[in-house]
Design a protein around this motif. Structure first.
Motif, PDB file in Angstrom:
ATOM      1  N   GLU A 153       0.749   0.267   0.946  1.00  0.00           N
ATOM      2  CA  GLU A 153       1.698  -0.604   0.259  1.00  0.00           C
ATOM      3  C   GLU A 153       1.088  -1.164  -1.033  1.00  0.00           C
ATOM      4  OE1 GLU A 153       4.640  -3.923   1.961  1.00  0.00           O
ATOM      5  OE2 GLU A 153       2.530  -4.482   2.164  1.00  0.00           O
ATOM      6  N   ARG A 154      -0.170  -1.600  -0.972  1.00  0.00           N
ATOM      7  CA  ARG A 154      -0.834  -2.141  -2.175  1.00  0.00           C
ATOM      8  C   ARG A 154      -0.952  -1.081  -3.262  1.00  0.00           C
ATOM      9  NH1 ARG A 154      -3.443  -5.010   1.773  1.00  0.00           N
ATOM     10  NH2 ARG A 154      -5.205  -3.593   1.979  1.00  0.00           N
ATOM     11  N   ARG A 155      -1.293   0.142  -2.874  1.00  0.00           N
ATOM     12  CA  ARG A 155      -1.422   1.220  -3.878  1.00  0.00           C
ATOM     13  C   ARG A 155      -0.075   1.532  -4.519  1.00  0.00           C
ATOM     14  NH1 ARG A 155      -4.632   3.249   0.295  1.00  0.00           N
ATOM     15  NH2 ARG A 155      -3.098   4.854   0.854  1.00  0.00           N
ATOM     16  N   VAL A 156       0.964   1.607  -3.726  1.00  0.00           N
ATOM     17  CA  VAL A 156       2.297   1.903  -4.248  1.00  0.00           C
ATOM     18  C   VAL A 156       2.771   0.761  -5.145  1.00  0.00           C
ATOM     19  CG1 VAL A 156       4.723   2.227  -3.613  1.00  0.00           C
ATOM     20  CG2 VAL A 156       2.931   3.497  -2.407  1.00  0.00           C
ATOM     21  N   MET A 157       2.545  -0.473  -4.734  1.00  0.00           N
ATOM     22  CA  MET A 157       2.941  -1.620  -5.559  1.00  0.00           C
ATOM     23  C   MET A 157       2.226  -1.596  -6.911  1.00  0.00           C
ATOM     24  SD  MET A 157       5.294  -3.562  -4.212  1.00  0.00           S
ATOM     25  CE  MET A 157       5.050  -5.036  -5.197  1.00  0.00           C
ATOM     26  N   ALA A 158       0.958  -1.274  -6.924  1.00  0.00           N
ATOM     27  CA  ALA A 158       0.209  -1.202  -8.187  1.00  0.00           C
ATOM     28  C   ALA A 158       0.822  -0.149  -9.106  1.00  0.00           C
ATOM     29  CB  ALA A 158      -1.264  -0.892  -7.913  1.00  0.00           C
ATOM     30  N   ARG A 159       1.186   1.000  -8.549  1.00  0.00           N
ATOM     31  CA  ARG A 159       1.810   2.061  -9.349  1.00  0.00           C
ATOM     32  C   ARG A 159       3.151   1.603  -9.900  1.00  0.00           C
ATOM     33  NH1 ARG A 159       5.644   5.577  -7.839  1.00  0.00           N
ATOM     34  NH2 ARG A 159       5.198   5.413  -5.612  1.00  0.00           N
TER      35      ARG A 159
END
Length: 188
Positions: free
Chosen positions: A71-77
């Motif tokens: 979730e954190r990686r997708v949010m950053a993108r």
């Protein structure tokens, strides 16, 4: 349906909707995106695309810790992309690094709803892994106690009511316009 010419909204950066499941992030978010003429993005849908699995499958296979990392990686993108209205999962804003990214690249709006409304809106739905086991009211109350102090860090707090989605979206628009007018000179 909302008349576009009556509801113009200009977003200076991505509007990030936070709140518990059932608060209205998707329904209100779609209407706000229409008003602003920007895409609506559901972070949970993007997580499922990235994992090629449903949220429930990710939780069941890898657990909540791995889900939150994804979730954190997708949010950053998503926050690094073009301006949109972004509906987050209920736990996304709990991660300090994600909140920092939202502060840097977005404008956060907490859709706050009372317990009875959340219970009514989530009843009978099985796509919410955190509510699938045990008493949903009890679990939502626990989540409220844990998450509300963090959600309160959002730029804007908006109380949702048991009203039509269009009525809520229009009230949010008014709240946003007031916030943007008040912060026009201080925001980067």
């Amino acid at each position: 349906m909302i008349e576009a010419e009556d509801t113009t909204l200009t977003l200076p950066r991505t509007l990030v909707l936070v709140g518990l499941m059932g608060a209205g992030k998707t329904c209100i978010g779609r209407r706000l995106a229409q008003m602003a003429g920007v895409p609506f993005v559901d972070a949970d849908v993007e997580i499922e695309r990235a994992a090629k699995r449903t949220i429930a499958e990710i939780f069941a296979t890898y657990g909540e810790t791995e889900f939150r990392a994804l979730e954190r990686r997708v949010m950053a993108r998503l926050l690094a992309g073009r301006t949109c209205v972004l509906a987050t999962g209920g736990g996304a804003f709990m991660a300090e690094d994600t909140r920092a990214l939202i502060r840097l690249h977005g404008l956060s709006l907490w859709l706050r709803a009372d317990l009875d409304l959340l219970v009514a809106r989530t009843a009978g739905r099985t796509h919410r892994p955190l509510l699938n086991n045990g008493d949903a009211r009890e679990k939502l109350a626990e989540l409220m106690a844990k998450r509300h102090p963090v959600y309160a860090e959002a730029d804007i707090v908006f109380d949702t009511l048991d009203e039509s989605q269009d009525a809520s979206a229009l009230r949010v628009r008014s709240c946003l316009l007031s916030y943007l007018a008040d912060h026009a000179e201080t925001d980067p």
